[in-house]
Design an enzyme around this catalytic site. Structure first.
Site, PDB file in Angstrom:
ATOM      1  CD  GLU A  91      -2.935   1.055   2.356  1.00 32.35           C
ATOM      2  OE1 GLU A  91      -3.334  -0.077   2.702  1.00 32.35           O
ATOM      3  OE2 GLU A  91      -3.355   2.109   2.874  1.00 32.35           O
ATOM      4  CG  ASP A 295       0.825 -16.373  13.144  1.00 33.68           C
ATOM      5  OD1 ASP A 295       0.073 -15.733  12.385  1.00 33.68           O
ATOM      6  OD2 ASP A 295       0.496 -17.448  13.679  1.00 33.68           O
ATOM      7  CG  HIS A 392      -3.116   8.039  -0.955  1.00 33.47           C
ATOM      8  ND1 HIS A 392      -2.127   7.255  -0.447  1.00 33.47           N
ATOM      9  CD2 HIS A 392      -4.280   7.533  -0.471  1.00 33.47           C
ATOM     10  CE1 HIS A 392      -2.669   6.331   0.318  1.00 33.47           C
ATOM     11  NE2 HIS A 392      -3.966   6.483   0.340  1.00 33.47           N
TER      12      HIS A 392
HETATM   13  C1  MEV Z   1      -6.091   3.212   4.987  1.00 32.20           C
HETATM   14  O1  MEV Z   1      -5.288   2.103   4.642  1.00 32.20           O
HETATM   15  C2  MEV Z   1      -6.083   3.430   6.475  1.00 32.20           C
HETATM   16  C3  MEV Z   1      -7.013   4.530   6.981  1.00 32.20           C
HETATM   17  O2  MEV Z   1      -8.352   4.303   6.526  1.00 32.20           O
HETATM   18  C4  MEV Z   1      -6.944   4.523   8.483  1.00 32.20           C
HETATM   19  C5  MEV Z   1      -7.935   5.460   9.155  1.00 32.20           C
HETATM   20  O3  MEV Z   1      -8.991   5.776   8.585  1.00 32.20           O
HETATM   21  O4  MEV Z   1      -7.647   5.825  10.327  1.00 32.20           O
HETATM   22  C6  MEV Z   1      -6.621   5.883   6.417  1.00 32.20           C
END
Ligand code: MEV
Length: 400
Positions: A91, A295, A392
Protein backbone atom coordinates in the site's frame (compact mmCIF):
# COMPACT_ATOMS: atom_id res chain seq x y z
CA UNK A 1 19.14 -12.31 18.46
CA UNK A 2 19.64 -11.75 14.79
CA UNK A 3 22.48 -14.21 14.79
CA UNK A 4 25.16 -11.58 14.15
CA UNK A 5 26.83 -10.33 17.30
CA UNK A 6 28.88 -7.73 15.38
CA UNK A 7 25.74 -5.82 14.54
CA UNK A 8 24.69 -2.85 16.70
CA UNK A 9 21.68 -4.51 18.37
CA UNK A 10 21.33 -2.49 21.55
CA UNK A 11 22.95 0.72 20.33
CA UNK A 12 21.39 3.73 18.65
CA UNK A 13 21.65 3.33 14.89
CA UNK A 14 23.65 5.76 12.77
CA UNK A 15 21.30 8.45 11.50
CA UNK A 16 19.76 7.90 8.09
CA UNK A 17 18.03 11.26 7.54
CA UNK A 18 16.54 10.59 4.14
CA UNK A 19 16.36 7.90 1.47
CA UNK A 20 14.37 10.03 -0.92
CA UNK A 21 15.53 10.47 -4.50
CA UNK A 22 17.87 7.44 -4.36
CA UNK A 23 17.66 4.20 -6.33
CA UNK A 24 16.63 1.06 -4.37
CA UNK A 25 20.23 -0.21 -4.62
CA UNK A 26 21.64 3.04 -3.19
CA UNK A 27 19.06 3.04 -0.37
CA UNK A 28 20.06 -0.52 0.51
CA UNK A 29 23.74 0.50 0.52
CA UNK A 30 22.99 3.32 2.99
CA UNK A 31 20.85 1.18 5.28
CA UNK A 32 23.32 -1.72 5.13
CA UNK A 33 26.22 0.59 6.00
CA UNK A 34 24.31 2.00 8.97
CA UNK A 35 23.16 -1.35 10.27
CA UNK A 36 26.18 -3.47 9.44
CA UNK A 37 24.37 -5.83 7.07
CA UNK A 38 26.57 -8.40 5.33
CA UNK A 39 26.91 -8.68 1.57
CA UNK A 40 24.95 -11.94 1.74
CA UNK A 41 22.10 -10.22 3.60
CA UNK A 42 22.02 -7.40 1.04
CA UNK A 43 21.97 -9.95 -1.78
CA UNK A 44 19.11 -11.82 -0.07
CA UNK A 45 17.07 -8.60 0.25
CA UNK A 46 17.71 -7.56 -3.34
CA UNK A 47 16.64 -11.03 -4.55
CA UNK A 48 13.37 -11.12 -2.60
CA UNK A 49 14.66 -12.74 0.56
CA UNK A 50 13.60 -16.33 -0.08
CA UNK A 51 14.91 -19.00 -2.45
CA UNK A 52 12.59 -21.60 -3.94
CA UNK A 53 14.22 -24.44 -1.97
CA UNK A 54 13.73 -22.65 1.35
CA UNK A 55 10.16 -21.85 0.34
CA UNK A 56 9.59 -25.52 -0.44
CA UNK A 57 10.71 -26.42 3.10
CA UNK A 58 8.39 -23.82 4.69
CA UNK A 59 4.97 -24.87 3.35
CA UNK A 60 3.30 -27.50 1.16
CA UNK A 61 2.70 -27.64 -2.61
CA UNK A 62 5.02 -24.72 -3.38
CA UNK A 63 4.83 -23.61 -7.01
CA UNK A 64 6.64 -20.27 -6.82
CA UNK A 65 7.36 -17.17 -4.76
CA UNK A 66 5.19 -14.15 -4.03
CA UNK A 67 7.06 -10.87 -3.59
CA UNK A 68 6.15 -7.59 -1.87
CA UNK A 69 8.07 -4.31 -1.74
CA UNK A 70 10.30 -3.99 1.34
CA UNK A 71 10.62 -0.36 2.45
CA UNK A 72 12.42 1.20 5.40
CA UNK A 73 10.78 3.88 7.55
CA UNK A 74 13.00 6.44 9.27
CA UNK A 75 12.99 8.69 12.34
CA UNK A 76 11.26 6.37 14.82
CA UNK A 77 12.59 6.78 18.36
CA UNK A 78 11.48 4.08 20.81
CA UNK A 79 12.59 4.13 24.44
CA UNK A 80 15.33 6.60 23.55
CA UNK A 81 16.73 4.53 20.65
CA UNK A 82 16.49 5.54 17.02
CA UNK A 83 15.18 2.67 14.89
CA UNK A 84 14.97 1.87 11.20
CA UNK A 85 11.73 0.00 10.51
CA UNK A 86 11.62 -2.62 7.73
CA UNK A 87 8.13 -2.81 6.21
CA UNK A 88 6.76 -5.33 3.71
CA UNK A 89 3.62 -3.83 2.21
CA UNK A 90 2.00 -3.07 -1.14
CA UNK A 91 0.00 0.00 0.00
CA UNK A 92 1.44 3.40 -0.98
CA UNK A 93 1.93 6.13 1.64
CA UNK A 94 2.34 3.76 4.61
CA UNK A 95 6.15 3.90 4.76
CA UNK A 96 6.28 7.68 4.16
CA UNK A 97 3.40 8.17 6.63
CA UNK A 98 5.27 6.29 9.35
CA UNK A 99 8.48 8.26 8.76
CA UNK A 100 6.60 11.57 8.97
CA UNK A 101 4.65 10.66 12.09
CA UNK A 102 7.79 9.23 13.73
CA UNK A 103 9.49 12.58 13.20
CA UNK A 104 6.58 14.37 14.91
CA UNK A 105 6.67 11.95 17.84
CA UNK A 106 10.44 12.36 18.06
CA UNK A 107 9.84 16.12 18.49
CA UNK A 108 7.86 15.20 21.62
CA UNK A 109 10.64 12.99 23.01
CA UNK A 110 9.95 9.75 21.12
CA UNK A 111 7.69 6.83 21.97
CA UNK A 112 7.87 5.06 25.32
CA UNK A 113 6.88 1.43 24.87
CA UNK A 114 6.71 -1.34 27.47
CA UNK A 115 6.08 -5.03 26.88
CA UNK A 116 4.68 -7.26 29.63
CA UNK A 117 6.17 -10.65 30.47
CA UNK A 118 5.78 -13.05 27.51
CA UNK A 119 2.88 -15.05 28.95
CA UNK A 120 0.85 -17.07 26.46
CA UNK A 121 -2.33 -19.02 27.29
CA UNK A 122 -3.26 -22.47 26.06
CA UNK A 123 -6.83 -23.74 26.39
CA UNK A 124 -8.06 -27.27 27.09
CA UNK A 125 -11.79 -27.69 26.51
CA UNK A 126 -13.40 -30.36 28.74
CA UNK A 127 -16.82 -31.73 27.82
CA UNK A 128 -19.29 -33.88 29.74
CA UNK A 129 -17.75 -33.09 33.14
CA UNK A 130 -20.14 -34.72 35.67
CA UNK A 131 -19.63 -32.13 38.44
CA UNK A 132 -18.03 -28.95 37.04
CA UNK A 133 -17.70 -27.17 40.41
CA UNK A 134 -15.96 -30.10 42.09
CA UNK A 135 -13.82 -30.71 38.99
CA UNK A 136 -12.63 -27.09 38.98
CA UNK A 137 -11.46 -27.46 42.60
CA UNK A 138 -9.67 -30.74 41.83
CA UNK A 139 -7.83 -29.15 38.88
CA UNK A 140 -6.73 -26.15 40.95
CA UNK A 141 -5.58 -28.48 43.77
CA UNK A 142 -3.42 -30.31 41.21
CA UNK A 143 -1.88 -27.03 40.00
CA UNK A 144 1.72 -27.82 40.99
CA UNK A 145 1.70 -31.26 39.38
CA UNK A 146 0.06 -29.88 36.22
CA UNK A 147 2.66 -27.12 35.92
CA UNK A 148 5.41 -29.72 36.33
CA UNK A 149 3.82 -31.88 33.61
CA UNK A 150 3.70 -28.87 31.28
CA UNK A 151 7.36 -28.06 31.97
CA UNK A 152 8.35 -31.68 31.33
CA UNK A 153 6.93 -31.27 27.80
CA UNK A 154 9.42 -28.49 26.98
CA UNK A 155 12.73 -28.77 28.89
CA UNK A 156 14.43 -26.39 26.42
CA UNK A 157 11.97 -23.63 27.30
CA UNK A 158 12.50 -24.26 31.01
CA UNK A 159 16.27 -24.17 30.40
CA UNK A 160 15.83 -20.75 28.77
CA UNK A 161 14.09 -19.43 31.89
CA UNK A 162 10.51 -19.96 30.73
CA UNK A 163 7.86 -22.52 31.56
CA UNK A 164 4.34 -22.96 32.87
CA UNK A 165 3.35 -20.35 35.46
CA UNK A 166 -0.31 -20.79 36.28
CA UNK A 167 -3.43 -22.91 35.85
CA UNK A 168 -6.87 -21.33 35.68
CA UNK A 169 -10.29 -22.93 35.30
CA UNK A 170 -13.30 -21.33 33.67
CA UNK A 171 -16.82 -22.69 33.46
CA UNK A 172 -18.69 -21.83 30.26
CA UNK A 173 -22.45 -22.15 30.52
CA UNK A 174 -24.87 -22.43 27.59
CA UNK A 175 -25.16 -19.09 25.79
CA UNK A 176 -28.94 -19.28 25.29
CA UNK A 177 -31.87 -21.47 24.26
CA UNK A 178 -30.30 -22.32 20.87
CA UNK A 179 -27.05 -23.57 22.44
CA UNK A 180 -26.92 -27.37 21.94
CA UNK A 181 -24.49 -28.22 24.78
CA UNK A 182 -24.43 -28.21 28.56
CA UNK A 183 -21.73 -26.51 30.66
CA UNK A 184 -18.11 -27.08 29.74
CA UNK A 185 -14.92 -26.49 31.68
CA UNK A 186 -11.98 -24.72 30.07
CA UNK A 187 -8.55 -24.98 31.64
CA UNK A 188 -6.06 -22.21 30.87
CA UNK A 189 -2.37 -23.01 31.05
CA UNK A 190 -0.39 -19.78 31.42
CA UNK A 191 3.14 -20.18 30.06
CA UNK A 192 6.16 -17.90 29.93
CA UNK A 193 7.45 -18.53 26.39
CA UNK A 194 10.52 -16.23 26.59
CA UNK A 195 11.83 -15.43 23.08
CA UNK A 196 9.34 -17.59 21.17
CA UNK A 197 5.97 -16.62 19.74
CA UNK A 198 5.04 -19.67 21.75
CA UNK A 199 2.25 -21.39 19.81
CA UNK A 200 4.16 -24.67 19.46
CA UNK A 201 5.24 -24.72 23.10
CA UNK A 202 1.82 -24.07 24.59
CA UNK A 203 -0.03 -26.33 22.15
CA UNK A 204 2.33 -29.17 23.03
CA UNK A 205 1.76 -28.59 26.74
CA UNK A 206 -2.04 -28.57 26.31
CA UNK A 207 -1.92 -31.86 24.41
CA UNK A 208 0.46 -33.36 26.99
CA UNK A 209 -1.68 -32.60 30.07
CA UNK A 210 -5.12 -33.17 28.49
CA UNK A 211 -5.29 -36.88 29.52
CA UNK A 212 -4.50 -35.94 33.12
CA UNK A 213 -7.20 -33.25 33.02
CA UNK A 214 -9.66 -35.87 31.75
CA UNK A 215 -8.69 -38.12 34.67
CA UNK A 216 -9.03 -35.32 37.23
CA UNK A 217 -12.39 -34.05 35.96
CA UNK A 218 -14.04 -37.18 34.62
CA UNK A 219 -14.65 -35.23 31.41
CA UNK A 220 -13.57 -35.58 27.80
CA UNK A 221 -10.88 -33.29 26.40
CA UNK A 222 -11.79 -31.73 23.07
CA UNK A 223 -9.81 -28.71 21.79
CA UNK A 224 -6.22 -28.23 23.02
CA UNK A 225 -4.86 -25.05 21.50
CA UNK A 226 -3.52 -21.58 22.37
CA UNK A 227 -5.79 -18.55 22.46
CA UNK A 228 -4.78 -15.69 20.19
CA UNK A 229 -6.40 -13.32 22.69
CA UNK A 230 -2.99 -13.09 24.35
CA UNK A 231 -4.14 -10.63 27.00
CA UNK A 232 -1.36 -11.65 29.40
CA UNK A 233 1.23 -10.66 26.77
CA UNK A 234 0.52 -7.04 26.01
CA UNK A 235 2.51 -3.99 25.03
CA UNK A 236 1.73 -0.34 25.77
CA UNK A 237 3.13 2.56 23.73
CA UNK A 238 2.81 6.25 24.62
CA UNK A 239 3.86 9.33 22.66
CA UNK A 240 3.40 13.09 22.60
CA UNK A 241 3.58 15.61 19.79
CA UNK A 242 4.00 19.38 20.22
CA UNK A 243 0.96 20.99 18.57
CA UNK A 244 3.08 23.05 16.18
CA UNK A 245 4.58 19.89 14.65
CA UNK A 246 1.13 18.82 13.44
CA UNK A 247 0.56 21.79 11.13
CA UNK A 248 -0.09 20.71 7.56
CA UNK A 249 -0.77 22.81 4.47
CA UNK A 250 -3.14 25.56 5.53
CA UNK A 251 -4.10 23.73 8.75
CA UNK A 252 -2.78 25.04 12.07
CA UNK A 253 -1.23 22.46 14.42
CA UNK A 254 -3.79 23.04 17.16
CA UNK A 255 -6.71 22.54 14.74
CA UNK A 256 -5.17 19.30 13.47
CA UNK A 257 -4.67 18.12 17.07
CA UNK A 258 -8.33 18.87 17.92
CA UNK A 259 -9.33 16.99 14.78
CA UNK A 260 -7.24 13.97 15.83
CA UNK A 261 -8.81 14.03 19.29
CA UNK A 262 -12.27 14.17 17.68
CA UNK A 263 -11.31 11.24 15.42
CA UNK A 264 -10.28 9.26 18.50
CA UNK A 265 -13.57 10.01 20.28
CA UNK A 266 -15.45 9.03 17.09
CA UNK A 267 -13.71 5.62 17.21
CA UNK A 268 -14.34 5.30 20.96
CA UNK A 269 -18.08 5.82 20.33
CA UNK A 270 -18.54 3.89 17.09
CA UNK A 271 -17.37 0.36 16.14
CA UNK A 272 -17.75 1.23 12.43
CA UNK A 273 -15.08 3.91 12.82
CA UNK A 274 -13.03 1.86 15.33
CA UNK A 275 -12.55 -0.90 12.72
CA UNK A 276 -11.02 1.58 10.26
CA UNK A 277 -9.00 3.34 12.98
CA UNK A 278 -7.51 -0.04 13.95
CA UNK A 279 -6.91 -0.96 10.29
CA UNK A 280 -4.67 2.10 10.08
CA UNK A 281 -2.76 0.87 13.15
CA UNK A 282 -2.31 -2.56 11.56
CA UNK A 283 -1.07 -1.00 8.32
CA UNK A 284 2.17 -0.34 10.15
CA UNK A 285 2.23 -3.29 12.53
CA UNK A 286 1.47 -5.91 9.86
CA UNK A 287 4.08 -4.49 7.50
CA UNK A 288 6.75 -4.75 10.21
CA UNK A 289 5.58 -8.20 11.31
CA UNK A 290 5.51 -9.51 7.74
CA UNK A 291 9.03 -8.18 7.09
CA UNK A 292 10.30 -9.78 10.29
CA UNK A 293 8.68 -13.18 9.72
CA UNK A 294 6.01 -13.01 12.41
CA UNK A 295 2.57 -14.65 12.52
CA UNK A 296 0.78 -11.37 11.81
CA UNK A 297 -2.59 -13.18 11.59
CA UNK A 298 -2.19 -14.14 15.24
CA UNK A 299 -1.44 -10.54 16.21
CA UNK A 300 -4.39 -9.27 14.14
CA UNK A 301 -6.74 -11.82 15.76
CA UNK A 302 -5.48 -10.92 19.24
CA UNK A 303 -5.70 -7.19 18.56
CA UNK A 304 -9.27 -7.28 17.30
CA UNK A 305 -10.44 -9.57 20.12
CA UNK A 306 -8.73 -7.27 22.64
CA UNK A 307 -10.44 -4.29 21.00
CA UNK A 308 -13.79 -5.93 21.81
CA UNK A 309 -12.92 -7.08 25.33
CA UNK A 310 -15.37 -4.67 26.99
CA UNK A 311 -18.25 -6.23 25.04
CA UNK A 312 -18.10 -3.57 22.32
CA UNK A 313 -15.45 -3.14 19.63
CA UNK A 314 -13.30 -0.06 20.23
CA UNK A 315 -10.04 1.59 19.14
CA UNK A 316 -6.69 0.16 20.24
CA UNK A 317 -5.35 3.70 20.64
CA UNK A 318 -6.69 6.88 22.21
CA UNK A 319 -5.59 10.50 21.51
CA UNK A 320 -6.12 13.57 23.68
CA UNK A 321 -4.95 17.18 23.64
CA UNK A 322 -3.37 17.99 27.01
CA UNK A 323 -1.18 20.85 28.18
CA UNK A 324 -0.17 22.03 24.73
CA UNK A 325 0.60 18.55 23.43
CA UNK A 326 -1.23 15.83 21.55
CA UNK A 327 -0.88 12.62 23.58
CA UNK A 328 -1.49 9.14 22.22
CA UNK A 329 -1.57 5.76 23.89
CA UNK A 330 -1.94 2.28 22.43
CA UNK A 331 -2.26 -1.02 24.30
CA UNK A 332 -2.72 -4.43 22.67
CA UNK A 333 -1.59 -8.06 22.78
CA UNK A 334 1.65 -8.68 20.89
CA UNK A 335 2.64 -12.33 20.47
CA UNK A 336 5.90 -12.14 18.56
CA UNK A 337 9.05 -14.25 18.76
CA UNK A 338 12.53 -14.46 17.40
CA UNK A 339 13.08 -18.20 17.32
CA UNK A 340 11.74 -20.80 14.93
CA UNK A 341 9.45 -20.48 11.93
CA UNK A 342 10.27 -18.00 9.20
CA UNK A 343 13.00 -16.37 11.29
CA UNK A 344 15.13 -19.47 10.78
CA UNK A 345 14.12 -20.32 7.22
CA UNK A 346 13.91 -16.92 5.49
CA UNK A 347 17.11 -15.02 4.68
CA UNK A 348 15.17 -11.80 3.96
CA UNK A 349 13.54 -11.99 7.38
CA UNK A 350 16.93 -12.32 9.05
CA UNK A 351 18.19 -9.30 7.11
CA UNK A 352 15.06 -7.30 8.05
CA UNK A 353 15.69 -8.14 11.71
CA UNK A 354 19.20 -6.85 11.16
CA UNK A 355 17.83 -3.56 9.78
CA UNK A 356 15.60 -3.23 12.84
CA UNK A 357 18.38 -4.32 15.21
CA UNK A 358 15.90 -6.39 17.19
CA UNK A 359 17.36 -7.06 20.63
CA UNK A 360 14.77 -9.72 21.50
CA UNK A 361 11.08 -10.56 21.33
CA UNK A 362 10.11 -7.88 23.88
CA UNK A 363 12.06 -5.27 21.93
CA UNK A 364 10.29 -6.28 18.70
CA UNK A 365 6.92 -6.06 20.49
CA UNK A 366 7.77 -2.59 21.83
CA UNK A 367 8.80 -1.33 18.40
CA UNK A 368 5.67 -2.88 16.80
CA UNK A 369 3.39 -1.02 19.22
CA UNK A 370 5.30 2.23 18.60
CA UNK A 371 4.91 1.66 14.86
CA UNK A 372 1.15 1.11 15.31
CA UNK A 373 0.80 4.32 17.31
CA UNK A 374 2.82 6.36 14.80
CA UNK A 375 1.02 4.87 11.77
CA UNK A 376 -2.30 5.73 13.42
CA UNK A 377 -1.08 9.30 13.97
CA UNK A 378 -0.10 9.58 10.29
CA UNK A 379 -3.56 8.50 9.13
CA UNK A 380 -5.48 10.66 11.63
CA UNK A 381 -3.39 13.72 10.84
CA UNK A 382 -4.10 13.33 7.13
CA UNK A 383 -7.81 12.72 7.78
CA UNK A 384 -8.05 15.70 10.15
CA UNK A 385 -6.47 18.05 7.61
CA UNK A 386 -6.46 17.78 3.82
CA UNK A 387 -7.86 14.21 3.64
CA UNK A 388 -6.24 10.89 2.82
CA UNK A 389 -6.72 10.98 -0.96
CA UNK A 390 -5.16 14.42 -1.33
CA UNK A 391 -2.20 13.22 0.75
CA UNK A 392 -1.75 10.14 -1.45
CA UNK A 393 -1.83 12.25 -4.59
CA UNK A 394 0.72 14.71 -3.23
CA UNK A 395 3.10 11.82 -2.46
CA UNK A 396 2.66 10.39 -5.94
CA UNK A 397 3.32 13.74 -7.59
CA UNK A 398 6.55 13.99 -5.60
CA UNK A 399 7.62 10.48 -6.64
CA UNK A 400 6.77 11.04 -10.29
C1 MEV B 1 -6.09 3.21 4.99
O1 MEV B 1 -5.29 2.10 4.64
C2 MEV B 1 -6.08 3.43 6.47
C3 MEV B 1 -7.01 4.53 6.98
O2 MEV B 1 -8.35 4.30 6.53
C4 MEV B 1 -6.94 4.52 8.48
C5 MEV B 1 -7.94 5.46 9.16
O3 MEV B 1 -8.99 5.78 8.58
O4 MEV B 1 -7.65 5.82 10.33
C6 MEV B 1 -6.62 5.88 6.42
Amino acid sequence: MTGDSSRPGGADVPVVESLRGLSPAERLRRVAAGRGLSAAECAALAAGGLGIDDADRLIENVVGLHALPLGVALHLVVNGRRRLVPMAIEEPSVVAGLSNAAKMLAAGGGVESTASAPLMISQVQLMDVPDPEAAARVVLDARVALLAACDAADPALVGAGGGARDVQVRRLDPAGPGDPLGPMLVVHLVVDVREAMGANAVNTMAERVAPELERLTGGRACLRILTNLADRRTVAARGRVPLGALARGGFAGEDVARGIEAASVFAERDPYRAATHNKGIFNGIDALLLATGQDWRAVEAGGHAFAARGGRYGPLSVWRVRAGMLEGELTMPMAVGLIGGAVRAHAGVRAALGILGAAGAADLAEVAAAVGLAQNLAALRALASEGIQAGHMRLHRRKG
